[in-house]
Enzyme design. Structure first.
Site, PDB file in Angstrom:
ATOM      1  N   TYR A  35       0.823  -1.210   0.000  1.00 24.56           N
ATOM      2  CA  TYR A  35       0.000   0.000   0.000  1.00 24.56           C
ATOM      3  C   TYR A  35       0.861   1.266   0.000  1.00 24.56           C
ATOM      4  O   TYR A  35       0.622   2.196   0.787  1.00 24.56           O
ATOM      5  CB  TYR A  35      -0.929   0.020   1.220  1.00 24.56           C
ATOM      6  CG  TYR A  35      -1.880  -1.155   1.351  1.00 24.56           C
ATOM      7  CD1 TYR A  35      -2.252  -1.925   0.259  1.00 24.56           C
ATOM      8  CD2 TYR A  35      -2.415  -1.500   2.594  1.00 24.56           C
ATOM      9  CE1 TYR A  35      -3.126  -2.998   0.391  1.00 24.56           C
ATOM     10  CE2 TYR A  35      -3.289  -2.572   2.733  1.00 24.56           C
ATOM     11  CZ  TYR A  35      -3.634  -3.315   1.624  1.00 24.56           C
ATOM     12  OH  TYR A  35      -4.497  -4.376   1.764  1.00 24.56           O
ATOM     13  N   HIS A  64       0.119 -11.966   1.282  1.00 23.37           N
ATOM     14  CA  HIS A  64      -0.788 -11.023   0.607  1.00 23.37           C
ATOM     15  C   HIS A  64      -1.176 -11.500  -0.800  1.00 23.37           C
ATOM     16  O   HIS A  64      -0.334 -11.712  -1.650  1.00 23.37           O
ATOM     17  CB  HIS A  64      -0.088  -9.653   0.519  1.00 23.37           C
ATOM     18  CG  HIS A  64      -1.021  -8.521   0.246  1.00 23.37           C
ATOM     19  ND1 HIS A  64      -0.641  -7.215   0.370  1.00 23.37           N
ATOM     20  CD2 HIS A  64      -2.326  -8.486  -0.132  1.00 23.37           C
ATOM     21  CE1 HIS A  64      -1.659  -6.416   0.074  1.00 23.37           C
ATOM     22  NE2 HIS A  64      -2.703  -7.183  -0.247  1.00 23.37           N
TER      23      HIS A  64
HETATM   24  N1  LIG Z   1      -6.010  -8.345  -0.404  1.00 24.79           N
HETATM   25  C1  LIG Z   1      -6.115  -7.809   0.788  1.00 24.79           C
HETATM   26  O1  LIG Z   1      -5.404  -8.192   1.698  1.00 24.79           O
HETATM   27  C2  LIG Z   1      -7.098  -6.687   1.017  1.00 24.79           C
HETATM   28  C3  LIG Z   1      -7.974  -6.327  -0.001  1.00 24.79           C
HETATM   29  C4  LIG Z   1      -8.881  -5.320   0.253  1.00 24.79           C
HETATM   30  C5  LIG Z   1      -8.889  -4.667   1.481  1.00 24.79           C
HETATM   31  N2  LIG Z   1      -8.010  -5.014   2.438  1.00 24.79           N
HETATM   32  C6  LIG Z   1      -7.970  -4.289   3.738  1.00 24.79           C
HETATM   33  O2  LIG Z   1      -9.274  -3.946   4.122  1.00 24.79           O
HETATM   34  C7  LIG Z   1      -9.381  -2.524   4.255  1.00 24.79           C
HETATM   35  C8  LIG Z   1     -10.776  -2.084   3.865  1.00 24.79           C
HETATM   36  O3  LIG Z   1     -10.935  -2.170   2.467  1.00 24.79           O
HETATM   37  P1  LIG Z   1     -11.228  -0.858   1.633  1.00 24.79           P
HETATM   38  O4  LIG Z   1     -10.328   0.221   2.093  1.00 24.79           O
HETATM   39  O5  LIG Z   1     -11.260  -1.260   0.209  1.00 24.79           O
HETATM   40  O6  LIG Z   1     -12.725  -0.515   2.187  1.00 24.79           O
HETATM   41  P2  LIG Z   1     -14.051  -0.058   1.468  1.00 24.79           P
HETATM   42  O7  LIG Z   1     -14.953   0.324   2.587  1.00 24.79           O
HETATM   43  O8  LIG Z   1     -14.566  -1.048   0.522  1.00 24.79           O
HETATM   44  O9  LIG Z   1     -13.637   1.214   0.639  1.00 24.79           O
HETATM   45  C9  LIG Z   1     -13.042   2.317   1.267  1.00 24.79           C
HETATM   46  C10 LIG Z   1     -13.459   3.597   0.543  1.00 24.79           C
HETATM   47  O10 LIG Z   1     -14.865   3.763   0.668  1.00 24.79           O
HETATM   48  C11 LIG Z   1     -15.170   5.136   0.855  1.00 24.79           C
HETATM   49  N3  LIG Z   1     -15.850   5.289   2.158  1.00 24.79           N
HETATM   50  C12 LIG Z   1     -15.608   4.657   3.313  1.00 24.79           C
HETATM   51  N4  LIG Z   1     -16.468   5.060   4.275  1.00 24.79           N
HETATM   52  C13 LIG Z   1     -17.271   5.962   3.690  1.00 24.79           C
HETATM   53  C14 LIG Z   1     -18.359   6.728   4.138  1.00 24.79           C
HETATM   54  N5  LIG Z   1     -18.807   6.642   5.374  1.00 24.79           N
HETATM   55  N6  LIG Z   1     -18.939   7.568   3.255  1.00 24.79           N
HETATM   56  C15 LIG Z   1     -18.505   7.657   1.984  1.00 24.79           C
HETATM   57  N7  LIG Z   1     -17.481   6.935   1.484  1.00 24.79           N
HETATM   58  C16 LIG Z   1     -16.878   6.115   2.344  1.00 24.79           C
HETATM   59  C17 LIG Z   1     -13.872   5.905   0.856  1.00 24.79           C
HETATM   60  O11 LIG Z   1     -13.667   6.356  -0.453  1.00 24.79           O
HETATM   61  P3  LIG Z   1     -13.542   7.912  -0.801  1.00 24.79           P
HETATM   62  O12 LIG Z   1     -12.118   8.239  -0.574  1.00 24.79           O
HETATM   63  O13 LIG Z   1     -13.957   7.933  -2.227  1.00 24.79           O
HETATM   64  O14 LIG Z   1     -14.454   8.699   0.086  1.00 24.79           O
HETATM   65  C18 LIG Z   1     -12.847   4.837   1.190  1.00 24.79           C
HETATM   66  O15 LIG Z   1     -11.609   5.134   0.626  1.00 24.79           O
HETATM   67  C19 LIG Z   1      -8.263  -1.969   3.387  1.00 24.79           C
HETATM   68  O16 LIG Z   1      -7.950  -0.646   3.767  1.00 24.79           O
HETATM   69  C20 LIG Z   1      -7.183  -2.978   3.636  1.00 24.79           C
HETATM   70  O17 LIG Z   1      -6.557  -2.679   4.859  1.00 24.79           O
HETATM   71  C21 LIG Z   1      -7.116  -6.021   2.226  1.00 24.79           C
END
Ligand SMILES: NC(=O)c1ccc[n+]([C@@H]2O[C@H](COP(=O)([O-])OP(=O)(O)OC[C@H]3O[C@@H](n4cnc5c(N)ncnc54)[C@H](OP(=O)(O)O)[C@@H]3O)[C@@H](O)[C@H]2O)c1
Length: 376
Positions: free
Chosen positions: A68, A132
């Site tokens: 990341y 990962h």
């Molecule tokens: N392969 C892996 O290991 C893997 C894969 C995926 C995720 N993960 C982990 O899981 C975590 C969560 O996944 P993700 O970050 O993809 O989460 P997500 O909830 O699917 O997407 C996050 C995005 O959603 C928007 N958001 C979140 N809360 C909001 C709200 N209340 N209102 C409006 N928009 C909102 C934001 O975008 P905007 O900036 O556009 O507002 C934020 O950047 C990651 O950060 C990572 O640590 C791991």
């Protein structure tokens, strides 16, 4: 006659390892968002206020990865400046993925990745480390990487070991292979974008029983907004548009869901966050956290935000979900029930054939550039 020599004292019983489920919190803040894949300029985003507010709300676990970009360094800088006691929070990172098509799962590569993460995060131990995105490399590479992480565990640098990735058949089969090859189950499997308003596959009985057969201790649900697919802004207006694997027809179908949510007085993200957090807390109780202060285990979710306001909204929904799990206010209509009905009666019919659609990972254009061999 001399008395017989006393029998040697029995060795102290080996310490029974504490299962991950006893120590991992039920809500984890992910920091993939501290990277250019999610925001234009991570160094200028409010990363310290986000971590500070998370700690003050009682969020005690953070997920990051060397993949990341600056995320590990920014999270490490925030934690160093806020200086909460190290035992008061749970630190999760990953190893093996270095770039979009660059994987190094070799034991030496995994070891140097962990050493680098320790330095970037300003700590002497990592609470949980995943291999990962395991679908990009061969099963033999994954087994070797898990073994190396367990060697690092015996050295006190890593406490728990897991795998993360997208295709569920790969995650279930590798979980079983690790158990069969090593006699020890994985502590954790992180799946993402597979228990959302759009794709609910992770909760299918067949998938959950495959993880149970592999004796996985904790099964985490990440990306409850499908990596930005389920927001009012819409994925095509976000930085994620450039790399998000959802095809154009799915993207535009998801933008139509905004109107359905707003007709009920909610933003699409509130509906999506509530549906996933509440659903996973109970659907994955058998794989959940026992440290959430409830009698039952609670399915663990990993959320991601790019501002303090988004964190506040996610926390507000989580607090309401927890209160409902604990019995709620007698006689009060449950907002979660309303969201569940909305999903069944309006959102899933609107998604049509795109409900439970799973994209290919690796995608068709994947050409490995790192030392690890691709999965055949
Ligand atoms: N392969 C892996 O290991 C893997 C894969 C995926 C995720 N993960 C982990 O899981 C975590 C969560 O996944 P993700 O970050 O993809 O989460 P997500 O909830 O699917 O997407 C996050 C995005 O959603 C928007 N958001 C979140 N809360 C909001 C709200 N209340 N209102 C409006 N928009 C909102 C934001 O975008 P905007 O900036 O556009 O507002 C934020 O950047 C990651 O950060 C990572 O640590 C791991």
């Amino acid at each position: 006659m001399p008395s017989p020599a006393p029998a040697p004292a029995a060795p102290p019983p080996a310490a029974v390892p504490i299962p991950l489920s006893s120590v991992i919190p039920p809500l984890i803040l992910g920091t993939a968002t501290f990277n250019t894949q999610y925001v234009a300029s991570p160094e200028h985003m409010p990363y310290t206020p986000i971590i500070s507010r998370a700690l003050s709300l009682g969020i005690r676990a953070f997920d990051t990865s060397p993949y990341y970009g600056p995320s590990e360094s920014l999270l490490g800088a925030a934690l160093t400046s806020l200086s909460p006691p190290r035992d008061s929070y749970f630190l999760i990172t990953k190893a093996g993925r270095r770039g979009p098509s660059d994987f190094d799962y070799s034991p030496a590569g995994i070891r140097s990745s962990v050493e680098r993460s320790l330095a970037r995060l300003g700590t002497d131990r990592l609470d949980l480390v995943y291999c990962h995105d395991v679908e990009f490399v061969s099963p033999a590479d994954v087994l070797a990487a898990v073994s190396e992480l367990r060697r690092l565990r015996s050295e006190g640098k890593v406490r728990y070991v897991g795998i993360s990735g997208y295709p569920l058949p790969t995650l279930t089969s590798l979980s079983l292979s690790v158990l069969e090859a090593t006699g020890e189950p994985l502590d954790a499997v992180l799946s993402y974008s597979h228990f959302t308003l759009q794709n609910t596959s992770l909760s299918s009985p067949a998938v959950l029983s495959a993880f149970a057969a592999a004796r996985v201790n904790v099964l985490l649900n990440a990306s409850i907004l499908g990596m930005g697919l389920l927001t009012s802004r819409g994925i095509d207006a976000a930085p994620m548009a450039a790399w998000h694997p959802a095809p154009p027809a799915l993207r535009s179908r998801c933008t139509e869901l905004k109107t359905i949510a707003e007709a009920e007085g909610m933003g699409l993200e509130e509906v999506a966050i509530r549906w996933s957090l509440a659903g996973w807390a109970t659907a994955a109780a058998a794989f959940g956290s026992a440290s959430g202060g409830r009698n039952a285990r609670t399915g663990v979710s990993v959320t991601g935000v790019s501002s303090v306001a988004e964190l506040e909204e996610t926390w507000r929904v989580w607090s309401e979900v927890v209160s409902e799990l604990e019995g709620g206010t007698p006689g009060a209509a449950s907002k979660t029930d309303l969201v569940r009905r909305l999903a069944e009666e309006r959102i899933w019919p609107a998604l049509g054939e795109w409900k439970d659609y799973t994209w290919e990972s690796p995608g068709p254009d994947y050409v490995p550039t790192g030392p690890s061999r691709p999965r055949l």
